[in-house]
Motif scaffolding. Structure first.
Motif, PDB file in Angstrom:
ATOM      1  N   THR A 129       0.658  -1.365  -0.019  1.00 13.73           N
ATOM      2  CA  THR A 129       0.057  -0.174   0.022  1.00 13.73           C
ATOM      3  C   THR A 129       0.955   1.159  -0.046  1.00 13.73           C
ATOM      4  O   THR A 129       1.817   1.403   0.459  1.00 13.73           O
ATOM      5  N   PHE A 181      -2.185   2.661  -4.636  1.00 16.67           N
ATOM      6  CA  PHE A 181      -2.830   3.887  -4.172  1.00 16.67           C
ATOM      7  C   PHE A 181      -4.263   3.450  -3.888  1.00 16.67           C
ATOM      8  O   PHE A 181      -4.778   2.648  -3.512  1.00 16.67           O
ATOM      9  N   LEU A 202     -14.217   6.297  -0.263  1.00 11.92           N
ATOM     10  CA  LEU A 202     -15.140   7.582  -0.819  1.00 11.92           C
ATOM     11  C   LEU A 202     -15.981   7.388  -2.161  1.00 11.92           C
ATOM     12  O   LEU A 202     -16.899   7.582  -2.179  1.00 11.92           O
TER      13      LEU A 202
HETATM   14  N1  UFG Z   1     -13.372  10.333   2.887  1.00 13.15           N
HETATM   15  C1  UFG Z   1     -14.354  11.055   2.890  1.00 13.15           C
HETATM   16  N2  UFG Z   1     -15.390  10.879   3.164  1.00 13.15           N
HETATM   17  C2  UFG Z   1     -15.838   9.577   3.190  1.00 13.15           C
HETATM   18  C3  UFG Z   1     -14.714   8.456   3.016  1.00 13.15           C
HETATM   19  C4  UFG Z   1     -13.458   8.983   2.676  1.00 13.15           C
HETATM   20  O1  UFG Z   1     -14.061  12.374   3.122  1.00 13.15           O
HETATM   21  O2  UFG Z   1     -17.081   9.067   3.434  1.00 13.15           O
HETATM   22  C5  UFG Z   1     -12.013  10.878   2.369  1.00 13.15           C
HETATM   23  C6  UFG Z   1     -10.903  10.312   3.252  1.00 13.15           C
HETATM   24  O3  UFG Z   1     -10.899  11.142   4.587  1.00 13.15           O
HETATM   25  C7  UFG Z   1      -9.850  10.331   2.379  1.00 13.15           C
HETATM   26  C8  UFG Z   1     -10.428  10.001   0.939  1.00 13.15           C
HETATM   27  O4  UFG Z   1     -11.851  10.291   0.911  1.00 13.15           O
HETATM   28  O5  UFG Z   1      -9.053  11.594   2.458  1.00 13.15           O
HETATM   29  C9  UFG Z   1     -10.185   8.599   0.573  1.00 13.15           C
HETATM   30  O6  UFG Z   1     -10.503   7.765   1.706  1.00 13.15           O
HETATM   31  P1  UFG Z   1     -10.760   6.288   1.391  1.00 13.15           P
HETATM   32  O7  UFG Z   1     -11.225   5.680   2.729  1.00 13.15           O
HETATM   33  O8  UFG Z   1     -11.540   6.084   0.111  1.00 13.15           O
HETATM   34  O9  UFG Z   1      -9.359   5.615   1.050  1.00 13.15           O
HETATM   35  P2  UFG Z   1      -8.212   5.898   1.868  1.00 13.15           P
HETATM   36  O10 UFG Z   1      -7.009   6.841   1.088  1.00 13.15           O
HETATM   37  O11 UFG Z   1      -8.138   6.196   3.398  1.00 13.15           O
HETATM   38  O12 UFG Z   1      -7.526   4.320   2.100  1.00 13.15           O
HETATM   39  C10 UFG Z   1      -7.474   3.495   0.796  1.00 13.15           C
HETATM   40  C11 UFG Z   1      -7.103   2.169   1.026  1.00 13.15           C
HETATM   41  C12 UFG Z   1      -6.001   1.953   1.802  1.00 13.15           C
HETATM   42  C13 UFG Z   1      -4.957   2.383   1.154  1.00 13.15           C
HETATM   43  C14 UFG Z   1      -5.038   3.856   0.691  1.00 13.15           C
HETATM   44  C15 UFG Z   1      -3.911   4.159  -0.160  1.00 13.15           C
HETATM   45  O13 UFG Z   1      -8.451   2.030   1.927  1.00 13.15           O
HETATM   46  O14 UFG Z   1      -6.110   0.619   2.294  1.00 13.15           O
HETATM   47  O15 UFG Z   1      -5.970   3.922  -0.128  1.00 13.15           O
HETATM   48  O16 UFG Z   1      -3.973   5.402  -0.557  1.00 13.15           O
HETATM   49  F1  UFG Z   1      -3.667   2.172   1.840  1.00 13.15           F
END
Ligand code: UFG
Length: 354
Positions: A129, A181, A202
């Motif tokens: 990741t 990513f 998201l």
């Molecule tokens: N977000 C919101 N509202 C939501 C959900 C997410 O604002 O309801 C934001 C999060 O704070 C973040 C962005 O949208 O800034 C993306 O969030 P995700 O939960 O979709 O994904 P993450 O970036 O947290 O994590 C994902 C995977 C991880 C991986 C990472 C690598 O879940 O396993 O991408 O970039 F490590």
């Protein structure tokens, strides 16, 4: 479009896909089957779905934390290659249960590595990741960036990469880690896609709001150091990730020690994603600004030059409209995910690109 389509399994090549009923793992298993590899999926279905496993793959329900069970399956099925997707993988959740995350992910990794070493597996590929990298610098994140995770989930994957290193150096297994990513999108036939319960990612959340299944989207922080104040991520289509896995698997026949960042190279903010989804779906999406989510770096964008140079990989399906359209089609066709979904058609019958 999947460019690893020219891949051919070597005689007797049998890939064991741990976590192959989950989001990324099931798409990789699907592509491997599509290309003629023999595939066995191990999964405890705690977050994965039986209906996400392609018909052509064998499925063995398995608690991957149980060393005896894992080792028995390796002795019986004799895989030549292993791909490990089985992990707890939510950044925010990992703050609530840091030791649980580390213990869970490391147990699975060491069990698989030990069984691989003991049973003559020649290649081992880890789903890693972007969360392993520190985010203090500026610019796109290459493999040369400092390994400095911002959250317990990222730390657990650093540890898994450590296991991978010694699996290669001390046990002679060729290894690869793909640091992806933000995996997103779905098969273009809309019969395989992302389905988590509860959903925290998201793009599916924004699409559920567009479908009227949520009344709003929470935006976690509008005060991040980014142009519009919301977090920037690099969204990469799950089929491009599947393609990267197949290319790495083929390369591992000859070389080891492969470590690649895999992303589109373009960053989009939370507001960008909402706006693009509104434009594509024609639906209005309400938002509420919430406090920042623990462990969220402001910006994560990949430099994927190394995998492009070494393996000829390109993010051919990762334009944002392609990602959102494919996710929209999947969620519109399967609003309840795999619950009650018709079984996935046989891979050989499916078009790769609509
Ligand atoms: N977000 C919101 N509202 C939501 C959900 C997410 O604002 O309801 C934001 C999060 O704070 C973040 C962005 O949208 O800034 C993306 O969030 P995700 O939960 O979709 O994904 P993450 O970036 O947290 O994590 C994902 C995977 C991880 C991986 C990472 C690598 O879940 O396993 O991408 O970039 F490590």
């Amino acid at each position: 479009m999947v460019s690893a389509i020219l891949a051919k399994p070597a005689p007797g090549e049998h890939v064991l896909v741990a976590g192959g009923a989950g989001y990324v793992g099931s798409h990789v298993a699907w592509l491997l089957c599509r290309l003629g590899f023999r595939v066995t999926v191990l999964d405890d279905l705690s977050t994965g779905h039986r209906d996400a496993v392609p018909d052509h793959a064998s499925f063995i329900p398995c608690d991957l934390r149980d060393q005896e069970q894992v080792s028995g399956i390796f002795m019986e099925t004799k895989p030549s290659a292993v791909m490990n997707f089985a992990a707890r993988s939510l950044v925010g959740d990992s703050y609530r249960d840091p030791m649980g995350y580390i213990r869970h992910n490391l147990m699975i990794m060491t069990n698989l590595a030990q069984a691989a070493a003991a049973n003559g597996v020649s290649s081992f590929l880890l789903s890693s990741t972007a969360a392993i990298f520190g985010t203090d610098g500026t610019g796109k994140i290459s493999e040369a960036w400092p390994i400095h995770p911002n959250n317990p989930y990222g730390e657990s994957k650093v540890m898994c990469e450590g296991v991978l290193r010694w699996l290669e150096e001390a046990c002679g297994v060729h290894t690869a880690a793909l640091r992806y990513f933000n995996a997103s999108g779905a098969l273009f036939c809309a019969d395989l896609g992302e389905a988590h319960d509860p959903e925290t990612h998201l793009i599916p959340i924004v699409i559920q709001a567009a479908l009227g299944r949520r009344d709003h989207v929470d935006m976690f922080g509008a005060d991040h150091p980014t142009p519009d104040g919301t977090c920037i991520r690099d969204y990469v289509h799950v089929l491009d990730l599947a393609d990267a896995h197949v290319r790495a698997l083929l390369a591992l026949r000859k070389v080891g020690g492969l470590r690649y960042n895999v992303g589109s190279g373009t960053g989009y903010s939370v507001k960008d994603i909402i706006q693009a989804t509104e434009e594509i779906t024609g639906r209005r999406i309400a938002t509420i600004v919430r406090p920042r989510r623990a462990g969220d770096p402001a910006t994560l964008v990949a430099c994927s030059d190394r995998i492009g140079r070494d393996l000829g990989w390109r993010p051919v399906n990762s334009a944002l409209p392609t990602i959102i359209r494919s996710a929209w089609a999947w969620h519109a066709k399967h609003p309840d995910g795999f619950t009650g979904a018709s079984p996935l058609p046989r891979p050989a019958m499916m078009a790769l690109h609509a």
